[in-house]
Design a protein around this motif. Structure first.
Motif, PDB file in Angstrom:
ATOM      1  N   LEU A 108      36.178  32.324 -18.892  1.00  0.00           N
ATOM      2  CA  LEU A 108      35.921  31.705 -20.189  1.00  0.00           C
ATOM      3  C   LEU A 108      37.160  30.969 -20.679  1.00  0.00           C
ATOM      4  N   THR A 109      37.017  29.678 -20.897  1.00  0.00           N
ATOM      5  CA  THR A 109      38.100  28.861 -21.458  1.00  0.00           C
ATOM      6  C   THR A 109      37.552  28.072 -22.636  1.00  0.00           C
ATOM      7  N   LEU A 110      38.430  27.793 -23.571  1.00  0.00           N
ATOM      8  CA  LEU A 110      38.035  27.050 -24.762  1.00  0.00           C
ATOM      9  C   LEU A 110      38.275  25.560 -24.566  1.00  0.00           C
ATOM     10  N   PRO A 111      37.558  24.703 -25.315  1.00  0.00           N
ATOM     11  CA  PRO A 111      37.824  23.257 -25.234  1.00  0.00           C
ATOM     12  C   PRO A 111      39.273  22.909 -25.552  1.00  0.00           C
ATOM     13  N   LEU A 112      39.866  23.603 -26.518  1.00  0.00           N
ATOM     14  CA  LEU A 112      41.282  23.448 -26.838  1.00  0.00           C
ATOM     15  C   LEU A 112      41.936  24.811 -26.768  1.00  0.00           C
ATOM     16  N   PRO A 113      43.076  24.924 -26.087  1.00  0.00           N
ATOM     17  CA  PRO A 113      43.726  26.230 -25.971  1.00  0.00           C
ATOM     18  C   PRO A 113      44.259  26.693 -27.320  1.00  0.00           C
ATOM     19  N   GLY A 114      44.220  27.985 -27.531  1.00  0.00           N
ATOM     20  CA  GLY A 114      44.728  28.529 -28.782  1.00  0.00           C
ATOM     21  C   GLY A 114      44.839  30.032 -28.716  1.00  0.00           C
ATOM     22  N   ILE A 115      45.518  30.591 -29.698  1.00  0.00           N
ATOM     23  CA  ILE A 115      45.678  32.035 -29.816  1.00  0.00           C
ATOM     24  C   ILE A 115      45.006  32.469 -31.102  1.00  0.00           C
TER      25      ILE A 115
ATOM     26  N   MET B 132      55.186  29.541 -29.571  1.00  0.00           N
ATOM     27  CA  MET B 132      56.118  30.666 -29.513  1.00  0.00           C
ATOM     28  C   MET B 132      55.602  31.757 -28.575  1.00  0.00           C
ATOM     29  N   GLU B 133      54.282  31.901 -28.492  1.00  0.00           N
ATOM     30  CA  GLU B 133      53.705  32.910 -27.611  1.00  0.00           C
ATOM     31  C   GLU B 133      54.017  32.596 -26.148  1.00  0.00           C
ATOM     32  N   ASN B 134      54.065  31.295 -25.809  1.00  0.00           N
ATOM     33  CA  ASN B 134      54.328  30.870 -24.425  1.00  0.00           C
ATOM     34  C   ASN B 134      55.677  30.163 -24.326  1.00  0.00           C
ATOM     35  N   PHE B 135      56.665  30.733 -24.992  1.00  0.00           N
ATOM     36  CA  PHE B 135      57.956  30.053 -25.081  1.00  0.00           C
ATOM     37  C   PHE B 135      58.605  29.864 -23.710  1.00  0.00           C
ATOM     38  N   ALA B 136      58.320  30.768 -22.793  1.00  0.00           N
ATOM     39  CA  ALA B 136      58.945  30.692 -21.476  1.00  0.00           C
ATOM     40  C   ALA B 136      58.167  29.798 -20.512  1.00  0.00           C
ATOM     41  N   ASP B 137      56.989  29.349 -20.905  1.00  0.00           N
ATOM     42  CA  ASP B 137      56.148  28.526 -20.031  1.00  0.00           C
ATOM     43  C   ASP B 137      56.127  27.094 -20.574  1.00  0.00           C
ATOM     44  N   VAL B 138      56.870  26.217 -19.922  1.00  0.00           N
ATOM     45  CA  VAL B 138      57.007  24.841 -20.397  1.00  0.00           C
ATOM     46  C   VAL B 138      55.668  24.103 -20.349  1.00  0.00           C
ATOM     47  N   ASP B 139      54.893  24.355 -19.294  1.00  0.00           N
ATOM     48  CA  ASP B 139      53.614  23.653 -19.152  1.00  0.00           C
ATOM     49  C   ASP B 139      52.677  23.961 -20.316  1.00  0.00           C
ATOM     50  N   LYS B 140      52.602  25.223 -20.718  1.00  0.00           N
ATOM     51  CA  LYS B 140      51.722  25.592 -21.823  1.00  0.00           C
ATOM     52  C   LYS B 140      52.253  25.068 -23.161  1.00  0.00           C
ATOM     53  N   ILE B 141      53.576  25.026 -23.296  1.00  0.00           N
ATOM     54  CA  ILE B 141      54.164  24.480 -24.522  1.00  0.00           C
ATOM     55  C   ILE B 141      53.818  23.003 -24.653  1.00  0.00           C
ATOM     56  N   VAL B 142      53.958  22.253 -23.563  1.00  0.00           N
ATOM     57  CA  VAL B 142      53.657  20.816 -23.578  1.00  0.00           C
ATOM     58  C   VAL B 142      52.180  20.584 -23.884  1.00  0.00           C
TER      59      VAL B 142
END
Length: 320
Positions: free
Chosen positions: A104-111, A1-11
């Motif tokens: 800095l990036t995480l192994p798995l993306p998250g909020i 829901m945070e990235n609802f407008a970004d299809v790539d991040k949703i996928v």
């Protein structure tokens, strides 16, 4: 829901979420039915110990291919975990060395409800994420690898029964040992059928969950490969895709193997028994294992049969 407008991040988020949901569901089913899994394993081992030395050697030889298959699957899962863990480190080093910038990036993306870019929070979040991924990889390897062990056990017993049938037919029907061995063969076949039905019962929900949810991450990963936002994610995507496909193949080819062994047994009973030479009373007696062998032993996911056709169907729908 945070990235609802970004299809790539949703996928990307849905790929991980669906896979974690599948893994958690399979582990929950396994733990809920742990006693049945244990009884099934003990029954298969106990049945194998009843055989003579040659039959036990055949049983061991038939089960031997399980090790390289599960090893390859385990290596695929561990490589996926390692890439997942090392990729953020490589990104950090790359941007720091070439651009003098800390990314800095995480192994798995998250909020998260806190700023994970702070050093302490970043380290703790990374450690927890790595532990979660490692736990999922190890537990899912156990559940899927155990299925392969059960399948090859059932197949080994069906092969031993074909051997027993050949030995039985070397005796004359009037031999007193013939009736004794024939009764033992019938009981052995009944035990194999019961164990195969129990295997189908305990793994049916896991197969259902695996097949119904496998198509989604495969499609999501294929989409990410088509529209790469970050080329550095290609190794992780390819390894995760291979692990998911291997999961699906374990169940589909496992069901196919049991079905083929059952068909082979039915064919052997029909071809090896000299029906035209037997008197009617003896041919009626030998019809019992023949009729029983006509019952196809299949592994299901409630609404479908696990075999190669199912794998082709999933692949076709994915390509469509």
């Amino acid at each position: 829901m945070e990235n609802f407008a970004d299809v790539d991040k949703i996928v990307a988020a849905m790929t991980i979420n669906v896979q974690l949901f599948t893994t958690s569901g399979k582990n929950f089913i396994f733990l809920a039915r742990r006693k049945r899994f244990l009884r099934l394993n003990e029954a298969l081992e106990r049945l194998a110990l009843k055989g003579n030395k040659y039959e036990r050697e055949l049983w061991n030889a038939t089960n031997r291919p399980v090790l390289p298959i599960t090893t390859a699957y385990s290596v695929s899962c561990q490589l996926t975990v390692n890439i997942c863990v090392l990729l953020p480190i490589f990104k950090l080093l790359f941007y720091y060395i070439w651009y003098n910038e800390v990314v800095l990036t995480l192994p798995l993306p998250g909020i998260f409800p806190y700023d994970y870019t702070l050093p302490l929070y970043y380290i703790l979040t990374t450690i927890l994420t790595v532990l979660l991924v490692q736990l999922c990889a190890n537990t899912i390897t156990v559940v899927d690898g155990l299925f392969g062990w059960f399948v090859y056990n059932i197949s080994a017993h069906l092969q031993i029964m074909r051997l027993k049938l050949e030995q039985l037919l070397q005796l004359h029907v009037d031999d007193p040992n013939f009736h004794r061995d024939f009764v033992a063969l019938i009981n052995y076949h009944r035990e194999i059928i019961d164990l195969a039905l129990e295997l189908d019962a305990v793994y049916a929900p896991i197969i259902f969950l695996e097949v119904t949810s496998a198509s989604l991450p495969i499609c999501f990963l294929a989409y990410q490969l088509s529209y790469l936002s970050d080329p550095a994610n290609v190794p992780f995507i390819c390894l995760l895709l291979s692990s998911i496909v291997l999961q699906l193949m374990i169940y589909c080819f496992g069901g196919e193997k049991v079905q083929n062994e059952c068909d082979q047994l039915s064919e052997n009973i029909y071809l090896l028994i000299p029906w035209h030479k037997l008197p009617p009373k003896h041919s009626r007696l030998l019809l019992i294992p023949f009729i029983r062998s006509q019952r196809v032993l299949v592994l299901t996911g409630y609404f479908f049969t696990a075999n190669r056709s199912l794998l082709v169907w999933v692949s076709y729908n994915k390509n469509s």
